[in-house]
Design an enzyme around this catalytic site. Sequence first.
Site, PDB file in Angstrom:
ATOM      1  N   MET A  55      -6.644  38.970  22.257  1.00 54.22           N
ATOM      2  CA  MET A  55      -7.940  38.326  21.908  1.00 54.22           C
ATOM      3  C   MET A  55      -8.121  37.510  20.501  1.00 54.22           C
ATOM      4  O   MET A  55      -9.063  37.407  19.493  1.00 54.22           O
ATOM      5  CB  MET A  55      -9.112  38.979  22.313  1.00 54.22           C
ATOM      6  CG  MET A  55      -9.354  38.755  23.976  1.00 54.22           C
ATOM      7  SD  MET A  55      -9.911  37.889  24.911  1.00 54.22           S
ATOM      8  CE  MET A  55     -11.696  37.558  24.686  1.00 54.22           C
ATOM      9  N   HIS A  56      -6.530  37.740  20.191  1.00 53.47           N
ATOM     10  CA  HIS A  56      -6.966  36.247  18.745  1.00 53.47           C
ATOM     11  C   HIS A  56      -8.400  35.390  18.414  1.00 53.47           C
ATOM     12  O   HIS A  56      -8.656  36.720  16.833  1.00 53.47           O
ATOM     13  CB  HIS A  56      -5.852  35.654  18.922  1.00 53.47           C
ATOM     14  CG  HIS A  56      -4.429  35.680  18.961  1.00 53.47           C
ATOM     15  ND1 HIS A  56      -3.357  37.189  18.763  1.00 53.47           N
ATOM     16  CD2 HIS A  56      -4.450  35.744  20.762  1.00 53.47           C
ATOM     17  CE1 HIS A  56      -2.979  37.042  20.226  1.00 53.47           C
ATOM     18  NE2 HIS A  56      -2.581  36.207  21.237  1.00 53.47           N
ATOM     19  N   ASP A  57      -8.543  34.916  18.139  1.00 56.71           N
ATOM     20  CA  ASP A  57      -9.957  34.241  18.071  1.00 56.71           C
ATOM     21  C   ASP A  57     -10.845  34.278  17.818  1.00 56.71           C
ATOM     22  O   ASP A  57     -11.604  34.841  16.600  1.00 56.71           O
ATOM     23  CB  ASP A  57      -9.845  32.679  18.374  1.00 56.71           C
ATOM     24  CG  ASP A  57      -8.426  31.674  17.710  1.00 56.71           C
ATOM     25  OD1 ASP A  57      -8.067  32.722  17.337  1.00 56.71           O
ATOM     26  OD2 ASP A  57      -8.229  30.580  18.806  1.00 56.71           O
TER      27      ASP A  57
END
Length: 342
Positions: free
Chosen positions: A254-256
Amino acid sequence: MRFLFSLFLVSAMAFSQTREIIIDTDPGVDDAFALLLALRSPELEILAVTVVAGNVPSSVGLPNALRMVEIGGRPQTPVAVGAAQPLTRRAVHAYYAHGSNGLGDVPFPEPSIKPVSENAVELIRRLVREKPGKVSIVTLGPLTNIALALRADPDLARMIPRVVMMGGSLSGGNTTPSAEFNFYFDPEAAHVIFHSGIPLVMVGLDVTQKARLQEEHVRAMENGGTPASEAAGKLGRSWMNRAKAMGRTDGFGMHDPLAMAVFMDPSIVTLKKYYVDIETTGELTAGETVAWQSAPVRISAPPDGVTQSEVRAQKLEPNVEVAVAVDSPKFFQLLLGRLTSK
Ligand SMILES: [Ca+2]
């Protein structure tokens, strides 16, 4: 004997309590999660959402940003489009991860709101100058818009209290072996930001790959009972189906949304100070974040016959706080809590 400089653990208290932000984004499935998280967080005053080319062309990202602003319940938020290309390179998008529409091929209706006419780069400059020292920036895509703003207006750097970035990695890339996607896409722009003097927080793959979306999270979104959580549930379901088709069972990083969450609550991660520079000349390594934790700061040996120093600095002067560990349950508690709160 090697002379090691100590790393500084940075407490949450070091963060300014600025709540006015610009979100720069290339939406993008995980951008959509991040936007919904921010829009559903009443303590944030979102002055603008600015769109940059990256995961998808900015012409595809723009309607996605408008959709999320609408679904997130803040249709009055100014949305502006900026750079359509990296500073010097050809745009190489990431349809493989985000689908042809940038939203995992989940069909969303056309947005009913319109972008502002001002270009994103001009809007960033104007908003920062209107409230010097107050407006932080959270970047979820390549750093092209921010670099263009700084090139046009170098004084802007001392007016921005903090940039929290999703990007980079001290533990290998996800697009090339060396580079994370955002910095791979526009290494020259990342180079501008890392040399700008703006206080930086780097939320890279070192932590975003450890905050993984799983089936239980998607179910909680699907059953959340708000437009934002239902939209997130559709996006999450499409990602889980993509993972299954690829034979993967470990979910998605869940990068951003993790970068957005770190802006809201830095205690979700452990931050360490580093001197980080961006490789821009490597054929195989452009966009790599190269981190020093001790002095002297050495660079590559010069070619034979060239007289040039191999030492950039005798003293280590950190320019970025890098997230090196993450409390994933705490992150998901924040994300799901905000998406599902009535
Ligand atoms: Ca993104």
